[in-house]
Design a protein around this motif. Sequence first.
Motif, short mmCIF file in Angstrom:
data_model
loop_
_atom_site.label_atom_id
_atom_site.label_comp_id
_atom_site.label_asym_id
_atom_site.label_seq_id
_atom_site.Cartn_x
_atom_site.Cartn_y
_atom_site.Cartn_z
N LEU A 64 69.23 25.41 93.30
CA LEU A 64 68.73 24.72 94.68
C LEU A 64 68.08 25.77 95.67
CD1 LEU A 64 71.49 22.08 95.23
CD2 LEU A 64 69.42 21.75 94.09
N GLU A 65 67.10 25.48 96.38
CA GLU A 65 66.57 26.61 97.16
C GLU A 65 66.46 26.04 98.70
OE1 GLU A 65 65.26 29.31 96.94
OE2 GLU A 65 65.05 29.88 94.90
N SER A 66 65.79 25.09 99.16
CA SER A 66 65.62 24.53 100.47
C SER A 66 66.33 23.21 100.42
CB SER A 66 64.12 24.62 100.75
OG SER A 66 63.66 25.87 100.43
N MET A 67 66.74 23.00 101.94
CA MET A 67 67.33 21.67 102.18
C MET A 67 66.85 21.27 103.47
SD MET A 67 71.24 21.67 103.16
CE MET A 67 72.21 20.24 103.82
N LEU A 68 66.90 19.86 103.67
CA LEU A 68 66.51 19.35 104.83
C LEU A 68 67.57 18.23 105.24
CD1 LEU A 68 64.64 18.37 107.26
CD2 LEU A 68 63.74 16.73 105.65
N SER A 69 68.07 18.40 106.30
CA SER A 69 69.33 17.47 106.67
C SER A 69 68.91 16.74 108.11
CB SER A 69 70.73 18.37 107.02
OG SER A 69 71.73 17.67 107.30
N VAL A 70 69.24 15.64 107.95
CA VAL A 70 68.63 14.68 108.95
C VAL A 70 69.56 13.69 109.50
CG1 VAL A 70 66.87 12.92 109.63
CG2 VAL A 70 66.32 14.82 107.76
N PRO A 71 69.82 13.52 110.85
CA PRO A 71 70.98 12.49 111.34
C PRO A 71 70.45 11.22 111.00
CG PRO A 71 69.76 13.51 113.14
CD PRO A 71 69.32 14.08 111.95
N MET A 72 71.31 10.22 110.84
CA MET A 72 71.27 8.87 110.79
C MET A 72 71.53 8.09 112.28
SD MET A 72 72.96 8.50 107.12
CE MET A 72 73.05 6.60 107.25
N LEU A 73 70.66 8.18 113.02
CA LEU A 73 70.71 7.56 114.45
C LEU A 73 70.43 6.20 114.75
CD1 LEU A 73 69.08 10.65 116.09
CD2 LEU A 73 71.50 10.49 115.84
N ILE A 74 71.38 5.73 115.53
CA ILE A 74 71.22 4.21 115.91
C ILE A 74 70.88 4.33 117.52
CG2 ILE A 74 72.43 1.86 116.25
CD1 ILE A 74 74.03 2.39 114.01
N ASP A 75 69.71 3.85 117.83
CA ASP A 75 69.12 3.65 119.35
C ASP A 75 69.04 5.06 119.70
OD1 ASP A 75 69.01 1.01 119.41
OD2 ASP A 75 71.16 0.80 119.94
N GLY A 76 68.74 6.12 118.86
CA GLY A 76 68.43 7.71 119.30
C GLY A 76 69.96 8.45 119.71
N ASN A 77 70.93 7.43 119.57
CA ASN A 77 72.08 8.37 120.22
C ASN A 77 73.43 8.27 119.26
OD1 ASN A 77 73.55 9.71 122.43
ND2 ASN A 77 74.55 7.53 122.56
N GLU A 78 73.72 6.99 118.91
CA GLU A 78 74.85 7.00 118.10
C GLU A 78 74.66 7.50 116.62
OE1 GLU A 78 77.89 3.30 116.06
OE2 GLU A 78 76.29 3.00 117.58
N VAL A 79 75.65 8.24 116.06
CA VAL A 79 75.35 8.91 114.79
C VAL A 79 76.18 8.18 113.82
CG1 VAL A 79 75.60 10.96 113.42
CG2 VAL A 79 75.09 11.26 115.77
N ALA A 80 75.59 7.55 112.71
CA ALA A 80 76.21 6.72 111.51
C ALA A 80 76.37 7.77 110.33
CB ALA A 80 75.33 5.61 111.35
N GLY A 81 75.57 8.83 110.39
CA GLY A 81 75.97 9.64 109.23
C GLY A 81 74.64 10.64 109.20
N VAL A 82 74.49 11.55 107.82
CA VAL A 82 73.70 12.54 107.85
C VAL A 82 73.12 12.33 106.47
CG1 VAL A 82 73.26 14.90 107.63
CG2 VAL A 82 74.91 13.84 109.60
N MET A 83 72.02 12.60 106.22
CA MET A 83 71.01 12.69 104.94
C MET A 83 70.69 13.66 104.57
SD MET A 83 69.12 8.70 104.75
CE MET A 83 68.89 8.98 103.18
N ASN A 84 70.89 14.21 103.43
CA ASN A 84 70.44 15.56 102.95
C ASN A 84 69.41 15.52 102.05
OD1 ASN A 84 72.05 16.95 104.71
ND2 ASN A 84 73.73 17.03 103.34
N PHE A 85 68.36 16.42 101.70
CA PHE A 85 67.33 16.36 100.74
C PHE A 85 67.31 17.61 100.62
CE2 PHE A 85 66.46 13.14 103.86
CZ PHE A 85 66.06 11.97 102.93
N HIS A 86 67.30 18.10 99.06
CA HIS A 86 67.34 19.37 98.33
C HIS A 86 66.07 19.81 97.69
CE1 HIS A 86 71.50 20.60 99.61
NE2 HIS A 86 71.58 19.15 99.49
#
Length: 244
Positions: free
Chosen positions: A128-150
Motif C-alpha cells: 500500500l502506498e497512499s491513503m485518504l482518511s475522511v471523517p463521517m460527519l453529521i451536520d458538519g459537526n458530530e463525528v460518526a466514524g472515519v472512512m479510509n481509502f488506500h
Amino acid sequence: AAIPVEGKIAVEVGPPAYDERVKNLLEIGRAIASEYLLDDLLKLIVLVAATFNGFEMCSLWIVDEATGGTLRLASTRGVDKDLFEYRTLRTGEGVVGRVALEKRFLAVENVLSEPLFKEKKMAERFSLESMLSVPMLIDGNEVAGVMNFHTGIAHRFTETEVLPFASLANQAAIAVKGAERMVRALVVEEELKTLQKIEEAKKIVMRRKRLADAMAFKWIQDKSTNTCSSIGQTAEAIILAHRT
C-alpha cells in the motif's frame, strides 16, 4: 486508466463517471431509508466505498459511545479485519484518531513514512502506498466514524478530489446513525417484552405457590439458575406450561 504495477494494487485514481458517482451515493441514500441492521449496512457501505473511485481496499471505523468515544474497526474491503494490528483507537491516535479529532480529511502520499500511520506491517505486506482518511460527519459537526481509502500506487490527493469522498462519508454517517437508532429501539422493545413475560410469570407463580411478589420473583431467578436458562426464557416456559 489504472496502470498495473508488479506487487501493487492497480487503482484508477482519477474521478469516476458522473452517473456512477451518483449511483453510489444513491445506494447509500437508499440505505438511510431502509431497515438494514447495522452489520449488514456497514458491509454495504464499505462495498460501495471501495468501488466508489476504483479502490480495491477501504476500511470503516465507527465511534463507539459505549467505550467513551473510541474508534472501532467495523468493516473492511480488500483486507480482512483480522490482519489489522490495531482494531480500536482513541480519539487523536493514529491517522484515524487524528481525523476524528480534527473533523477534517487527511491525505497521506506515503503511508510508510507517515508517523501517524500505525499499520505499517500490513502496508508492506499488501504494497500500500497512499491513503485518504475522511471523517463521517453529521451536520458538519458530530463525528460518526472515519472512512479510509488506500491505493497501491503513490498518489497526491487534491482537495477537489476529496469532495466526493466527503459526500459519501457524510451520507454513510447518516445511514449508520439511523441503523444504530433502530438497533437500540429493537433492544428496548425486546427488553420490554421480556419484562412483560417476567411479570406475567411472576403472577402465575404467586398464585400457584402462594408466594409474595418478591419471593415469586426469587423463585423464578432460582429456577433460571438451576436450568441454566435466561430469566426471560424461564418466564416464557412458565407461561407456556400454564397455558397448556
